[in-house]
Design a protein around this motif. Structure first.
Motif, PDB file in Angstrom:
ATOM      1  N   GLY A 131       2.069   6.964   0.753  1.00 35.56           N
ATOM      2  CA  GLY A 131       1.150   6.058   1.421  1.00 35.56           C
ATOM      3  C   GLY A 131       1.364   5.936   2.915  1.00 35.56           C
ATOM      4  O   GLY A 131       0.740   5.109   3.568  1.00 35.56           O
ATOM      5  N   ALA A 132       2.237   6.773   3.473  1.00 39.15           N
ATOM      6  CA  ALA A 132       2.506   6.745   4.914  1.00 39.15           C
ATOM      7  C   ALA A 132       1.573   7.704   5.642  1.00 39.15           C
ATOM      8  O   ALA A 132       1.336   8.825   5.193  1.00 39.15           O
ATOM      9  CB  ALA A 132       3.955   7.133   5.188  1.00 39.15           C
ATOM     10  N   ASP A 133       1.050   7.261   6.787  1.00 44.22           N
ATOM     11  CA  ASP A 133       0.164   8.126   7.562  1.00 44.22           C
ATOM     12  C   ASP A 133       0.913   8.745   8.744  1.00 44.22           C
ATOM     13  O   ASP A 133       2.134   8.606   8.876  1.00 44.22           O
ATOM     14  CB  ASP A 133      -1.070   7.356   8.046  1.00 44.22           C
ATOM     15  N   ALA A 141       0.823  -1.217   0.000  1.00 43.49           N
ATOM     16  CA  ALA A 141       0.000   0.000   0.000  1.00 43.49           C
ATOM     17  C   ALA A 141       0.851   1.258   0.000  1.00 43.49           C
ATOM     18  O   ALA A 141       0.351   2.353  -0.238  1.00 43.49           O
ATOM     19  CB  ALA A 141      -0.920  -0.003   1.215  1.00 43.49           C
ATOM     20  N   ALA A 142       2.154   1.106   0.288  1.00 40.37           N
ATOM     21  CA  ALA A 142       3.048   2.262   0.382  1.00 40.37           C
ATOM     22  C   ALA A 142       4.278   2.030  -0.481  1.00 40.37           C
ATOM     23  O   ALA A 142       4.566   0.910  -0.910  1.00 40.37           O
ATOM     24  CB  ALA A 142       3.448   2.504   1.830  1.00 40.37           C
ATOM     25  N   LYS A 143       5.003   3.099  -0.728  1.00 42.81           N
ATOM     26  CA  LYS A 143       6.233   3.018  -1.515  1.00 42.81           C
ATOM     27  C   LYS A 143       7.257   3.960  -0.909  1.00 42.81           C
ATOM     28  O   LYS A 143       6.940   5.092  -0.539  1.00 42.81           O
ATOM     29  CB  LYS A 143       5.963   3.375  -2.971  1.00 42.81           C
ATOM     30  N   LEU A 144       8.482   3.482  -0.800  1.00 41.80           N
ATOM     31  CA  LEU A 144       9.581   4.280  -0.243  1.00 41.80           C
ATOM     32  C   LEU A 144      10.653   4.428  -1.306  1.00 41.80           C
ATOM     33  O   LEU A 144      11.144   3.437  -1.853  1.00 41.80           O
ATOM     34  CB  LEU A 144      10.146   3.596   1.000  1.00 41.80           C
ATOM     35  N   ILE A 145      11.023   5.666  -1.588  1.00 45.58           N
ATOM     36  CA  ILE A 145      12.051   5.963  -2.577  1.00 45.58           C
ATOM     37  C   ILE A 145      13.162   6.764  -1.915  1.00 45.58           C
ATOM     38  O   ILE A 145      12.901   7.742  -1.208  1.00 45.58           O
ATOM     39  CB  ILE A 145      11.475   6.751  -3.765  1.00 45.58           C
ATOM     40  N   LEU A 146      14.393   6.340  -2.133  1.00 42.86           N
ATOM     41  CA  LEU A 146      15.559   7.105  -1.706  1.00 42.86           C
ATOM     42  C   LEU A 146      16.235   7.657  -2.952  1.00 42.86           C
ATOM     43  O   LEU A 146      16.423   6.940  -3.933  1.00 42.86           O
ATOM     44  CB  LEU A 146      16.562   6.224  -0.952  1.00 42.86           C
ATOM     45  N   ASN A 203       5.561  13.367   3.904  1.00 44.08           N
ATOM     46  CA  ASN A 203       5.922  12.247   3.031  1.00 44.08           C
ATOM     47  C   ASN A 203       7.270  12.400   2.356  1.00 44.08           C
ATOM     48  O   ASN A 203       7.659  11.561   1.537  1.00 44.08           O
ATOM     49  CB  ASN A 203       4.839  12.014   1.969  1.00 44.08           C
ATOM     50  N   SER A 204       8.029  13.448   2.685  1.00 49.31           N
ATOM     51  CA  SER A 204       9.354  13.597   2.097  1.00 49.31           C
ATOM     52  C   SER A 204      10.249  14.402   3.030  1.00 49.31           C
ATOM     53  O   SER A 204       9.779  15.095   3.929  1.00 49.31           O
ATOM     54  CB  SER A 204       9.276  14.280   0.726  1.00 49.31           C
ATOM     55  N   GLY A 205      11.546  14.276   2.807  1.00 50.59           N
ATOM     56  CA  GLY A 205      12.494  15.003   3.629  1.00 50.59           C
ATOM     57  C   GLY A 205      13.906  14.508   3.385  1.00 50.59           C
ATOM     58  O   GLY A 205      14.165  13.730   2.463  1.00 50.59           O
TER      59      GLY A 205
END
Length: 256
Positions: A170-172, A147-152, A218-220
């Protein structure tokens, strides 16, 4: 020897012991993409050099790593510290990793913790040497839609740090970003304790773990220190998103 269960008070995460040696710093600019809606398996092994039941689990995850090369299967070996008083001090151990294991005891409603223990995607736990159970857990996890996706991206190691930008889709508000600095491999000649006289091999040893509450963002940017006087090529980075309410891991990726 039987699997030994020991109970500890749940605590917070922290930073592990650093290595020493000659330093070789490399600079990279690369994108590490998360699951892209595909399934993944993040395997956390809680182990110790002082436990005679642990080497088979260490060997099992090493086989899994060789067989699953190129697949979204991520291994983290956490060396706990509660075996240190029983005859051998594990140089890779850290009290914070024992506390993380106890956090899982709380999340998963367990009465105790033990070694070797494996937790997959923060939701399923079992004895770390149970090969069939682990393989089934990996297959099941890879079939699930994330349900979520993490991109570096913009990962840079030129200043004794992994410096990066992250995008967590998709992070709460109850999701944390965790960054694990892993040492790819090591061997130890154990001189005392239950494994005295044995040469133990380890993979994906967690040397630092950093927890960043996302608080709905959702970003940083983030950074993780590379040990001084060591070869940066010996380390990798595994990042994942975890709910702080129940421990579920909803996305993961790596950078090597």
């Amino acid at each position: 020897m039987k699997v030994i269960k020991i109970f500890f008070i749940v605590g917070c995460l922290g930073t592990a012991i650093l290595l020493s040696g000659a330093i070789a710093i490399a600079s990279f600019r690369k994108t590490a993409v998360g699951n892209n809606d595909k399934g993944f398996a993040l395997i956390e092994l809680f182990t110790s050099e002082g436990c005679s039941s642990c080497p088979p689990a260490d060997e099992l995850v090493a086989r899994i790593q060789r067989e699953e090369t190129g697949q979204p299967v991520y291994i983290l070996a956490f060396h706990v510290d509660y075996w240190n008083r029983l005859g051998w001090k594990d140089v890779y151990s850290n009290a914070d990793y024992s506390k993380r294991q106890n956090q899982y005891a709380s999340w998963l409603n367990l009465r105790s913790v033990y070694t070797p223990q494996i937790v997959v995607n923060g939701q399923q736990e079992f004895v770390g040497s149970e090969e069939t159970t682990l393989r089934n857990a990996i297959k099941s996890s890879l079939r699930k839609i994330s349900a979520a996706k993490l991109i570096l991206d913009q990962v840079d190691t030129s200043g004794r740090q992994f410096r990066l930008h992250y995008q967590a889709n998709g992070a709460d508000g109850h999701t944390d970003l965790l960054l694990a600095l892993v040492q790819h491999s090591a061997q130890t000649r154990v001189k005392s304790g239950e494994n005295g006289g044995h040469l133990l091999s380890h993979i994906q040893i967690v040397r630092q773990l950093k927890q960043i509450p996302l608080n709905g963002k959702n970003s940083g940017t983030a950074s993780l220190d590379i040990p001084q006087h060591t070869d940066a090529a010996k380390y990798g980075l595994i990042a994942f998103l975890q709910h702080d309410t129940d421990g579920e891991i909803i996305a993961a990726t790596r950078y090597k």
